[in-house]
Design a protein around this motif. Structure first.
Motif, mmCIF file in Angstrom:
data_model
loop_
_atom_site.group_PDB
_atom_site.id
_atom_site.type_symbol
_atom_site.label_atom_id
_atom_site.label_comp_id
_atom_site.label_asym_id
_atom_site.label_seq_id
_atom_site.Cartn_x
_atom_site.Cartn_y
_atom_site.Cartn_z
ATOM 1 N N PHE A 163 0.272 -0.703 -0.040
ATOM 2 C CA PHE A 163 -0.062 0.103 0.332
ATOM 3 C C PHE A 163 0.770 1.297 -0.240
ATOM 4 C CE2 PHE A 163 -0.307 -1.343 4.666
ATOM 5 C CZ PHE A 163 0.569 -0.004 5.108
ATOM 6 N N ARG A 164 0.216 2.352 0.067
ATOM 7 C CA ARG A 164 1.160 3.421 -0.105
ATOM 8 C C ARG A 164 -0.033 4.571 0.307
ATOM 9 N NH1 ARG A 164 1.911 4.139 -5.028
ATOM 10 N NH2 ARG A 164 0.211 5.684 -5.753
ATOM 11 N N HIS A 165 -0.039 5.103 1.675
ATOM 12 C CA HIS A 165 -0.958 6.285 2.392
ATOM 13 C C HIS A 165 -0.010 7.518 2.462
ATOM 14 C CE1 HIS A 165 -3.098 2.379 3.566
ATOM 15 N NE2 HIS A 165 -2.549 2.044 4.515
ATOM 16 N N ARG A 166 -1.330 8.504 2.695
ATOM 17 C CA ARG A 166 -1.038 10.088 2.819
ATOM 18 C C ARG A 166 -1.350 10.028 4.172
ATOM 19 N NH1 ARG A 166 2.886 13.202 0.374
ATOM 20 N NH2 ARG A 166 2.372 12.113 -2.115
ATOM 21 N N VAL A 167 0.132 10.500 5.260
ATOM 22 C CA VAL A 167 -0.504 11.030 6.400
ATOM 23 C C VAL A 167 -1.081 12.617 6.296
ATOM 24 C CG1 VAL A 167 0.768 10.845 9.181
ATOM 25 C CG2 VAL A 167 1.457 8.974 7.427
ATOM 26 N N ARG A 168 -2.090 12.014 6.866
ATOM 27 C CA ARG A 168 -3.163 13.370 6.679
ATOM 28 C C ARG A 168 -2.531 14.314 7.472
ATOM 29 N NH1 ARG A 168 -8.186 13.078 4.982
ATOM 30 N NH2 ARG A 168 -8.879 11.156 4.421
ATOM 31 N N HIS A 169 -1.898 14.201 8.587
ATOM 32 C CA HIS A 169 -1.254 15.399 9.273
ATOM 33 C C HIS A 169 -0.167 15.986 9.552
ATOM 34 C CE1 HIS A 169 0.027 12.711 12.198
ATOM 35 N NE2 HIS A 169 0.783 13.685 12.959
ATOM 36 N N THR A 170 0.946 14.978 8.557
ATOM 37 C CA THR A 170 2.202 15.371 7.858
ATOM 38 C C THR A 170 2.244 15.594 6.654
ATOM 39 O OG1 THR A 170 3.026 13.328 8.355
ATOM 40 C CG2 THR A 170 3.027 14.056 10.113
ATOM 41 N N GLY A 171 1.209 15.131 6.000
ATOM 42 C CA GLY A 171 1.752 14.922 4.437
ATOM 43 C C GLY A 171 2.727 14.240 3.371
ATOM 44 N N ARG A 172 3.058 13.651 5.040
ATOM 45 C CA ARG A 172 4.098 12.389 4.368
ATOM 46 C C ARG A 172 3.729 10.927 3.915
ATOM 47 N NH1 ARG A 172 7.868 13.239 9.744
ATOM 48 N NH2 ARG A 172 8.546 14.664 9.409
ATOM 49 N N LEU A 173 4.490 10.371 2.860
ATOM 50 C CA LEU A 173 4.107 9.092 2.404
ATOM 51 C C LEU A 173 4.588 7.561 3.516
ATOM 52 C CD1 LEU A 173 5.065 9.627 -1.617
ATOM 53 C CD2 LEU A 173 2.311 8.959 -0.214
ATOM 54 N N PHE A 174 3.211 7.141 3.256
ATOM 55 C CA PHE A 174 4.173 6.117 4.250
ATOM 56 C C PHE A 174 2.939 4.681 3.184
ATOM 57 C CE2 PHE A 174 1.529 2.556 7.085
ATOM 58 C CZ PHE A 174 2.753 1.683 7.523
ATOM 59 N N VAL A 175 4.494 3.846 2.778
ATOM 60 C CA VAL A 175 4.717 2.651 1.657
ATOM 61 C C VAL A 175 5.288 1.778 2.404
ATOM 62 C CG1 VAL A 175 5.461 1.838 -0.137
ATOM 63 C CG2 VAL A 175 5.444 4.300 0.097
ATOM 64 N N SER A 176 4.795 0.472 2.388
ATOM 65 C CA SER A 176 4.588 -1.006 2.676
ATOM 66 C C SER A 176 3.711 -1.898 2.679
ATOM 67 C CB SER A 176 4.699 -0.746 4.246
ATOM 68 O OG SER A 176 5.101 -1.998 4.900
ATOM 69 N N THR A 177 4.831 -3.051 2.539
ATOM 70 C CA THR A 177 4.294 -4.336 1.736
ATOM 71 C C THR A 177 3.379 -4.180 3.466
ATOM 72 O OG1 THR A 177 6.382 -5.636 2.730
ATOM 73 C CG2 THR A 177 6.000 -4.839 0.430
ATOM 74 N N TRP A 178 2.292 -5.108 3.886
ATOM 75 C CA TRP A 178 1.368 -6.052 4.400
ATOM 76 C C TRP A 178 1.718 -7.337 4.141
ATOM 77 C CZ3 TRP A 178 -2.897 -8.096 3.694
ATOM 78 C CH2 TRP A 178 -3.881 -7.636 2.420
ATOM 79 N N ALA A 179 0.773 -7.837 5.578
ATOM 80 C CA ALA A 179 0.395 -9.049 5.932
ATOM 81 C C ALA A 179 -1.081 -9.090 7.008
ATOM 82 C CB ALA A 179 1.359 -10.500 6.337
ATOM 83 N N LEU A 180 -1.378 -10.146 6.488
ATOM 84 C CA LEU A 180 -3.113 -9.652 7.499
ATOM 85 C C LEU A 180 -2.724 -11.501 8.015
ATOM 86 C CD1 LEU A 180 -5.192 -9.606 9.074
ATOM 87 C CD2 LEU A 180 -6.715 -9.811 6.747
ATOM 88 N N ARG A 181 -3.076 -12.104 9.103
ATOM 89 C CA ARG A 181 -3.238 -13.526 9.319
ATOM 90 C C ARG A 181 -4.668 -13.127 9.948
ATOM 91 N NH1 ARG A 181 -1.092 -14.968 14.940
ATOM 92 N NH2 ARG A 181 -3.009 -13.995 15.507
ATOM 93 N N ALA A 182 -5.410 -13.974 10.085
ATOM 94 C CA ALA A 182 -7.163 -14.295 10.572
ATOM 95 C C ALA A 182 -7.232 -14.820 11.066
ATOM 96 C CB ALA A 182 -7.710 -13.116 9.419
ATOM 97 N N LYS A 183 -7.649 -15.184 12.154
ATOM 98 C CA LYS A 183 -8.414 -16.644 12.954
ATOM 99 C C LYS A 183 -9.966 -16.880 12.572
ATOM 100 C CE LYS A 183 -4.683 -17.394 16.401
ATOM 101 N NZ LYS A 183 -4.923 -17.915 18.069
ATOM 102 N N LEU A 184 -10.192 -17.447 11.975
ATOM 103 C CA LEU A 184 -11.554 -17.352 11.687
ATOM 104 C C LEU A 184 -12.423 -18.171 12.813
ATOM 105 C CD1 LEU A 184 -10.364 -17.843 7.527
ATOM 106 C CD2 LEU A 184 -11.671 -16.464 9.069
ATOM 107 N N ALA A 185 -13.811 -18.396 13.096
ATOM 108 C CA ALA A 185 -14.384 -19.334 13.509
ATOM 109 C C ALA A 185 -15.889 -19.118 13.338
ATOM 110 C CB ALA A 185 -14.730 -18.899 15.144
ATOM 111 N N ASP A 186 -16.450 -20.024 12.896
ATOM 112 C CA ASP A 186 -18.156 -20.102 11.914
ATOM 113 C C ASP A 186 -17.787 -18.593 10.596
ATOM 114 O OD1 ASP A 186 -19.357 -21.847 13.995
ATOM 115 O OD2 ASP A 186 -19.567 -20.445 15.667
#
Length: 137
Positions: free
Chosen positions: A86-109
């Motif tokens: 993703f690429r986000h711009r931080v609203r209060h600083t105007g700086r870019l935040f660029v990163s790879t990411w991962a999600l681990r989700a435990k699932l039930a029902d």
């Protein structure tokens, strides 16, 4: 459609009410780090559907999202993984935040019972203009 795929489809809609049915009533949502920090509003542990609503609200307040890509998804009956960038711009600083990411989700029902998101916290802190390094030592 898998739970994880449906979650990201709903997330892209921008409407939290479409996301909430995929969250277990007693879910635990960890926004990158479990310990809250007022300088980094996405850090913290949130609970249940209203917790997910609050977490998504913090994301909307903090960032202007310029790009969010899901590259891979895997899911079993009890566990889901996804990764991307993703690429986000931080609203209060105007700086870019660029990163790879991962999600681990435990699932039930067929719902997300435990949500844990991973990203480059050093890049996040730099984009916010804060450091938690002293506290970790």
């Amino acid at each position: 459609m898998s739970v994880i795929e449906a979650f990201f489809t709903a997330l892209k809609s921008g409407d939290p009410d479409r996301v909430l049915p995929m969250i277990a009533e007693d879910a635990i949502i960890v926004g990158v780090r479990g310990k809250a920090d007022p300088r980094l509003p996405i850090y913290g542990t949130y609970r249940g559907r209203e917790g997910m609503r609050a977490f998504l609200g913090e994301l909307r307040k903090a960032f202007d999202t310029e790009a969010f890509e899901v590259d891979e998804m895997l899911e079993s009956e009890a566990l889901g993984f996804a990764s991307g960038r993703f690429r986000h711009r931080v609203r209060h600083t105007g700086r870019l935040f660029v990163s790879t990411w991962a999600l681990r989700a435990k699932l039930a029902d067929g719902k997300i019972a435990h949500y844990l998101f991973f990203e480059d916290t050093a890049a996040l802190e730099a984009a916010f203009g804060v450091s938690t390094a002293e506290e970790a030592a």
